[in-house]
Design an enzyme around this catalytic site. Structure first.
Site, mmCIF file in Angstrom:
data_model
loop_
_atom_site.group_PDB
_atom_site.id
_atom_site.type_symbol
_atom_site.label_atom_id
_atom_site.label_comp_id
_atom_site.label_asym_id
_atom_site.label_seq_id
_atom_site.Cartn_x
_atom_site.Cartn_y
_atom_site.Cartn_z
ATOM 1 N N HIS A 1 2.305 6.949 2.215
ATOM 2 C CA HIS A 1 1.949 8.307 1.817
ATOM 3 C C HIS A 1 2.163 9.318 2.939
ATOM 4 O O HIS A 1 2.615 8.976 4.027
ATOM 5 C CB HIS A 1 0.511 8.349 1.299
ATOM 6 C CG HIS A 1 -0.499 7.834 2.271
ATOM 7 N ND1 HIS A 1 -0.850 8.523 3.404
ATOM 8 C CD2 HIS A 1 -1.221 6.685 2.271
ATOM 9 C CE1 HIS A 1 -1.745 7.827 4.052
ATOM 10 N NE2 HIS A 1 -1.993 6.702 3.403
ATOM 11 N N LYS B 1 0.874 -1.182 0.000
ATOM 12 C CA LYS B 1 0.000 0.000 0.000
ATOM 13 C C LYS B 1 0.909 1.229 0.000
ATOM 14 O O LYS B 1 2.036 1.155 0.485
ATOM 15 C CB LYS B 1 -0.876 0.024 1.263
ATOM 16 C CG LYS B 1 -1.898 -1.093 1.356
ATOM 17 C CD LYS B 1 -3.181 -0.720 0.622
ATOM 18 C CE LYS B 1 -4.204 -1.826 0.656
ATOM 19 N NZ LYS B 1 -4.709 -2.065 2.002
ATOM 20 N N HIS C 1 1.383 8.702 6.539
ATOM 21 C CA HIS C 1 2.256 7.869 7.372
ATOM 22 C C HIS C 1 3.378 8.654 8.027
ATOM 23 O O HIS C 1 4.065 8.164 8.895
ATOM 24 C CB HIS C 1 2.883 6.749 6.554
ATOM 25 C CG HIS C 1 1.898 5.717 6.134
ATOM 26 N ND1 HIS C 1 1.579 5.494 4.821
ATOM 27 C CD2 HIS C 1 1.130 4.878 6.849
ATOM 28 C CE1 HIS C 1 0.676 4.542 4.749
ATOM 29 N NE2 HIS C 1 0.371 4.148 5.965
HETATM 30 N N1 ARG Z 1 -0.651 -1.131 9.790
HETATM 31 C C1 ARG Z 1 -1.599 -0.310 10.493
HETATM 32 C C2 ARG Z 1 -2.121 0.796 9.599
HETATM 33 O O1 ARG Z 1 -1.459 1.215 8.682
HETATM 34 C C3 ARG Z 1 -1.011 0.314 11.713
HETATM 35 C C4 ARG Z 1 -0.532 -0.671 12.737
HETATM 36 C C5 ARG Z 1 -0.588 -0.099 14.097
HETATM 37 N N2 ARG Z 1 -0.028 -0.979 15.100
HETATM 38 C C6 ARG Z 1 -0.674 -1.928 15.737
HETATM 39 N N3 ARG Z 1 -0.005 -2.647 16.617
HETATM 40 N N4 ARG Z 1 -1.940 -2.170 15.525
HETATM 41 O O2 ARG Z 1 -3.206 1.274 9.841
#
Ligand code: ARG
Length: 570
Positions: free
Chosen positions: A130, A127, A133
């Site tokens: 962007h 993904k 982030h």
């Molecule tokens: N990958 C997730 C996102 O982009 C964020 C992860 C956050 N960390 C967690 N331990 N849930 O939305």
């Protein structure tokens, strides 16, 4: 460094019956207006005990301590005792400490022996990485640096979003419409386009969904073909992410993301069932959290597959068992508030008494001047493009301004990327903000370039002063030359830095550091404007150079905590 509040409390204590030193310390104020002194002690509270009017009490105290050599002046104003510390003594104390410690000025050992995990960035594989982030990445990195600086045993985890049913879809799409060369050339854009195509096609052909589900099941069971493709997508995506991390100077101690926990979940599903926390609901497993106003959490779907939340539960326990953390910090957008409240609550219900040591640190949204981002409408701004543009524009500015720097490319990188980072860390993290190029690259306002430029100016003064003078300043100086109003104000700001860092850590709020180093930079520029530094009088020059060294160290260390470089020439 000595604590002035403590020192003053020691002086006040014998004059105030019935109050402990700690209490006195907590009552001491720092007036915003320097005319009211460096420290002030309000006497309202004492009126009841002493049965006297507060101004009378203040007067008595002021007279009793007026001759103490810690002060230049003590005044009673209404109910307050206003204390002006000895500027020479203060300058000596603070400046020599900052000069002696240099790069370590502001460091502390308060966190010694305590493990703190900071999880941040955590983008999703395949993904776009962007502009949205940037928040978790930059705020998390700064929180990590602050904890490290405070002596905690800090570690960085990138909890990659590298697992879930979407990988079934991606593999399915790749097999049908994919092309290896395209993926290698532009991994994320290409994989994303497959993913989008999958959704378009699946609208007319629902059987694709079943196919994708079957593929994900194979992946979950570790079938080699599926695992290989998944691994390849992951590797290619990480290459792209790493380009951005390199630009930002960010590394991680662990990239254990969601997939890492794929085989660690059954234990918790069983535990939740055994402890009677989870119940079945039409084939799925859920935990009801209505008692806590947190709705219902889905632990496994009716086809048995696990979810994001299941992996977070497994990850938290794994981290506790592996690292025995004191705190486990998650820097994740506020949109996920409910998610974090849910699983932390579930851990508590499971009886893990450390559940509340897992802390979610949320932050607000970033939007673009042209509107919110939307992957579907193609309004995505890739972080890499933003950083590249910042560097490019900075280079242009450097060339236009005809700044004399030896390494334009490196300076443009430090300043351009620093500008984006600084901008990101300027506001309270919870506030939403609008990304604006004009604000980011402004060299005048309260910006990264301004602070970096101030640091470079200090470095330039030190170069002009020469190593010999600097060496003398390190040995000692006569503080009477740095007691002018702007010098004293600057010294106070330098003195406050260590406490500011502690506060920023306690509140998980890097912007507290950002604002303070803007203040130091402004304080320094005021001093530079008000006084001649490299004067003929040798003693005066040495004392002033010592102050420049102290200010330089404070600014540099502050920038470092934000994850920024401090170029010596700009
Ligand atoms: N990958 C997730 C996102 O982009 C964020 C992860 C956050 N960390 C967690 N331990 N849930 O939305």
């Amino acid at each position: 460094m000595i604590s002035y509040k403590e020192k003053i409390a020691d002086i006040l204590a014998p004059q105030i019956e019935g109050l402990e030193k700690e209490e006195i310390m907590s009552m001491i104020e720092e007036p915003a207006d320097s005319k009211m002194g460096d420290y002030a002690f309000p006497c309202f509270k004492l009126a009841k005990v002493l049965r006297k009017a507060p101004p009378m009490i203040a007067k008595g105290i002021a007279e009793a301590i007026a001759d103490n050599e810690a002060f230049d002046k003590v005044e009673q104003v209404n109910a307050y005792v206003n204390m002006f510390v000895s500027k020479t003594e203060f300058a000596k104390e603070v400046v020599s400490e900052a000069v002696a410690k240099g790069d370590a000025y502001g460091r502390s050992e308060i966190g010694e022996g305590k493990k703190v995990i900071v999880e941040y960035s955590s983008p999703n594989i395949a993904k776009p990485f962007h502009i949205g982030h940037i928040r978790s990445t930059v705020i998390g990195n700064s929180i990590y640096k602050i904890y490290d600086f405070l002596g905690y045993d800090a570690m960085r985890i990138n909890h990659l979003g590298d697992y879930g049913t979407q990988f079934g879809k991606m593999i399915c799409a790749y097999r049908r419409w994919g092309n290896k060369e395209d993926v290698i050339k532009e991994p994320i854009k290409t994989l994303l386009s497959y993913y989008t195509k999958f959704h378009e096609e699946a609208e007319n052909d629902p059987s694709l969904e079943d196919e994708a589900r079957a593929i994900f099941t194979k992946l979950e069971h570790g079938e080699s073909e599926e695992v290989e493709l998944w691994q390849w997508f992951r590797d290619e995506s990480l290459k792209e992410f790493n380009r951005v991390y390199d630009m930002l100077g960010i590394t991680f101690d662990s990239y254990n993301g969601e997939s890492f926990y794929s085989d660690k979940m059954p234990r918790f599903v069983k535990e939740l069932a055994d402890k009677g926390i989870m119940e079945e609901d039409a084939g799925a497993n859920i935990v009801r959290l209505d008692d806590y106003n947190l709705g219902t959490a889905l632990i496994t779907k009716s086809d048995g597959s696990t979810l994001y939340i299941t992996r977070d539960i497994a990850a938290a326990v794994y981290r506790k068992e592996t690292y025995d953390f004191y705190k486990n910090i998650y820097v994740v957008a506020s949109q996920q508030n409910l998610h974090f409240q849910q699983w932390i609550q579930i851990l508590e219900m499971m009886g893990y008494e450390w559940a509340r040591d897992c802390v979610h640190i949320p932050f607000g949204l970033v939007s673009l001047e042209e509107g919110t981002m939307s992957t579907r409408q193609g309004r995505v701004v890739f972080l890499e493009d933003v950083l590249n543009r910042a560097v490019e524009q900075t280079k242009q500015i450097i060339i236009e301004k005809n700044v004399n720097t030896e390494n334009i490319d490196q300076t443009a990188k430090d300043v351009g990327i620093g500008a984006v980072v600084f901008n990101e860390l300027s506001n309270y993290r919870i506030k939403d903000y609008v990304f604006s190029w004009d604000k980011v690259l402004n060299f005048e306002g309260e910006t990264g370039p301004y602070v970096q430029y101030t640091h470079a100016r200090a470095c330039s003064i030190l170069r002009n002063a020469g190593e010999e003078v600097a060496a003398k300043a390190r040995e000692g100086f006569d503080p009477q030359y740095i007691t002018g109003e702007s010098a004293h104000k600057l010294i106070k700001l330098i003195y406050d830095l260590p406490d500011v860092i502690v506060e920023a850590g306690e509140k998980y709020e890097p912007s507290i550091v950002t604002r303070h180093i803007v203040d130091i930079a402004q304080g320094f520029n005021k001093f530079y404007h008000d006084e001649h530094i490299l004067v003929d009088n040798e003693d005066e020059k040495i004392a002033k150079v010592a102050l420049v060294m102290a200010a330089k160290a404070a600014i540099k260390n502050g920038l470092g905590l934000l994850g920024m470089n401090a170029p010596e020439k700009m």
